[in-house]
Design an enzyme around this catalytic site. Structure first.
Site, PDB file in Angstrom:
ATOM      1  N   LYS A 148     -11.659  -5.010 -10.593  1.00  0.00           N
ATOM      2  CA  LYS A 148     -12.202  -3.684 -10.880  1.00  0.00           C
ATOM      3  C   LYS A 148     -11.095  -2.735 -11.325  1.00  0.00           C
ATOM      4  CE  LYS A 148     -12.523  -2.406  -5.975  1.00  0.00           C
ATOM      5  NZ  LYS A 148     -12.120  -3.734  -5.468  1.00  0.00           N
ATOM      6  N   LYS A 181      -6.883 -11.666 -14.920  1.00  0.00           N
ATOM      7  CA  LYS A 181      -7.739 -11.796 -13.733  1.00  0.00           C
ATOM      8  C   LYS A 181      -8.825 -10.716 -13.766  1.00  0.00           C
ATOM      9  CE  LYS A 181      -7.754 -11.045  -8.801  1.00  0.00           C
ATOM     10  NZ  LYS A 181      -7.604 -10.111  -7.837  1.00  0.00           N
ATOM     11  N   LYS A 218       0.832  -1.206   0.000  1.00  0.00           N
ATOM     12  CA  LYS A 218       0.000   0.000   0.000  1.00  0.00           C
ATOM     13  C   LYS A 218       0.868   1.258   0.000  1.00  0.00           C
ATOM     14  CE  LYS A 218      -4.036  -2.222   1.923  1.00  0.00           C
ATOM     15  NZ  LYS A 218      -4.588  -2.729   3.171  1.00  0.00           N
TER      16      LYS A 218
HETATM   17  P1  ADP Z   1     -10.687  -6.505  -7.135  1.00  0.00           P
HETATM   18  O1  ADP Z   1      -9.515  -7.261  -7.716  1.00  0.00           O
HETATM   19  O2  ADP Z   1     -11.808  -6.362  -8.115  1.00  0.00           O
HETATM   20  O3  ADP Z   1     -10.262  -5.201  -6.495  1.00  0.00           O
HETATM   21  P2  ADP Z   1     -10.807  -7.405  -4.421  1.00  0.00           P
HETATM   22  O4  ADP Z   1      -9.322  -7.409  -4.339  1.00  0.00           O
HETATM   23  O5  ADP Z   1     -11.573  -6.342  -3.702  1.00  0.00           O
HETATM   24  O6  ADP Z   1     -11.242  -7.415  -5.967  1.00  0.00           O
HETATM   25  O7  ADP Z   1     -11.309  -8.839  -3.980  1.00  0.00           O
HETATM   26  C1  ADP Z   1     -12.282  -9.123  -3.025  1.00  0.00           C
HETATM   27  C2  ADP Z   1     -12.405 -10.636  -2.919  1.00  0.00           C
HETATM   28  O8  ADP Z   1     -12.811 -11.225  -4.174  1.00  0.00           O
HETATM   29  C3  ADP Z   1     -11.113 -11.336  -2.520  1.00  0.00           C
HETATM   30  O9  ADP Z   1     -11.457 -12.361  -1.605  1.00  0.00           O
HETATM   31  C4  ADP Z   1     -10.592 -11.930  -3.798  1.00  0.00           C
HETATM   32  O10 ADP Z   1      -9.849 -13.114  -3.556  1.00  0.00           O
HETATM   33  C5  ADP Z   1     -11.867 -12.216  -4.597  1.00  0.00           C
HETATM   34  N1  ADP Z   1     -11.606 -12.028  -6.049  1.00  0.00           N
HETATM   35  C6  ADP Z   1     -11.472 -10.848  -6.675  1.00  0.00           C
HETATM   36  N2  ADP Z   1     -11.262 -11.008  -8.007  1.00  0.00           N
HETATM   37  C7  ADP Z   1     -11.261 -12.346  -8.230  1.00  0.00           C
HETATM   38  C8  ADP Z   1     -11.081 -13.163  -9.403  1.00  0.00           C
HETATM   39  N3  ADP Z   1     -10.893 -12.631 -10.606  1.00  0.00           N
HETATM   40  N4  ADP Z   1     -11.127 -14.495  -9.249  1.00  0.00           N
HETATM   41  C9  ADP Z   1     -11.334 -15.056  -8.016  1.00  0.00           C
HETATM   42  N5  ADP Z   1     -11.518 -14.350  -6.879  1.00  0.00           N
HETATM   43  C10 ADP Z   1     -11.474 -13.010  -6.962  1.00  0.00           C
END
Ligand code: ADP
Ligand code: TRP
Length: 320
Positions: free
Chosen positions: A192, A189, A110
């Site tokens: 967002k 992957k 971070k």
């Molecule tokens: P983002 O990558 O969209 O910012 P986050 O990091 O906020 O998503 O992820 C929140 C939760 O969703 C975590 O537990 C993460 O492991 C799961 N997650 C996010 N994107 C994926 C993905 N593409 N495949 C599997 N799990 C995911």
């Protein structure tokens, strides 16, 4: 077995979040006593707009309830409705070496991203330890990025117990290896931050448009196709029954089957899955008092547990 996990309220959820985190978390409710909370104290380390935090916290609650979280089975609550965890954070910080927190990857990442180094950001893992230890949790399902924080929690709990007597249960992380990374429209992957998502509860027409934009290779229509390297198939199988998956794979391999048809099938199965949840979500959204009552009921159950642990910790250190 007492299972606990927390999710930060962070904007609109997508199908990567659903298959990677929400669905497994919801399925836990039949495997033991599950606690699931919305980590809004943690979100304060990065979210600076109060209205944003309120809206995101409300949305995550609606999303989970719409997707099938049963608040009778799972203790579902907002972290900030259990202020006991902040006092417990203080007591735990007494036995937490600075060096342990300085080594945390998530803190270093971070800072590297330019987030200012506040004391809260530094202490984030101690608050997370308090979340876990307050409910005497035994199993903590988290993504790989959070595993180190559960290890820090174990170190803190062991140190506290050694110094002051047995107050805390030592938890284990549970990293779900079975849930593969859900790919986004471009095959990376789904995230967002990459703009390649399909939202859970956005406009259904927009979801369909986005499905039609999924990147594929240029194998001609007549040729046999490999389902295992195709982004459409990777998403389709998450929704489909094993029979539907096998049938789709056979159509790929047979040839004379275009990616456009596969995309239509994906759009249909997406709609079949999320349309009922979207309706449930709309009904809940129009009844905020009911949602608030659910969250308050979860908080009351969680708080009673946290209070017991906090009292034991206060006695152990010589406060009460
Ligand atoms: P983002 O990558 O969209 O910012 P986050 O990091 O906020 O998503 O992820 C929140 C939760 O969703 C975590 O537990 C993460 O492991 C799961 N997650 C996010 N994107 C994926 C993905 N593409 N495949 C599997 N799990 C995911
Ligand atoms: N830090 C976790 C995340 O960002 C959320 C969280 C807070 C959590 N407290 C927790 C997860 C306790 C598991 C247990 O994903």
């Amino acid at each position: 077995m007492r299972i606990l996990s927390g999710i930060q309220p962070s904007g609109k959820l997508h199908i990567g979040n659903y298959f990677g985190m929400m669905k497994p978390a919801i399925e836990l409710q039949s495997r033991g006593q599950a606690y699931l909370f919305i980590a809004n104290y943690h979100a304060l380390t990065t979210v600076t707009d109060p209205e944003q935090l309120r809206a995101d916290s409300r949305d995550v609650a609606l999303d989970f309830l719409a997707c099938g979280l049963d608040p009778e089975k799972t203790v579902f609550f907002r972290q900030s409705d259990v202020p006991e965890v902040t006092e417990l954070t203080w007591l735990l910080s007494i036995v937490t070496p600075m060096g342990l927190l300085e080594r945390c990857h998530s803190y270093k990442d971070k800072l590297a991203k330019g987030i200012p180094a506040s004391a809260a950001l530094f202490n984030y893992p101690v608050l997370m330890a308090a979340d876990i230890l307050a409910y005497q949790s035994t199993v903590v399902p988290v993504g790989r990025d959070q595993k180190q924080h559960v290890e820090v929690t174990r170190d803190i709990a062991i140190k506290f117990n050694n110094q002051f007597g047995e107050v805390f249960t030592i938890p284990e992380p549970a990293i779900s290896e079975s849930v593969a990374v859900v790919p986004g429209l471009d095959g990376q992957k789904m995230s967002k931050s990459y703009g390649n998502t399909i939202e859970l509860f956005g406009d259904p027409k927009e979801a369909r448009r986005r499905i039609m934009r999924i990147v594929t290779d240029s194998t001609p229509l007549e040729d046999p196709k490999n389902p295992d390297t195709c982004n459409i198939f990777a998403l389709y199988r998450l929704f489909a029954t094993p029979e539907e998956t096998a049938e789709m794979a056979a159509r790929y391999r047979a040839g004379n089957f275009g990616y456009g048809t596969a995309k239509k099938a994906l759009a249909e199965i997406y709609e079949r899955t999320f349309a009922p949840m979207r309706e449930r979500r709309a009904a809940l959204a129009s009844d905020p008092d009911r949602v608030e009552a659910i969250m308050q009921q979860g908080a009351a159950r969680a708080r009673a547990e946290a209070r017991k642990t906090l009292d034991a910790a206060r006695r152990a250190v010589g406060l009460a």
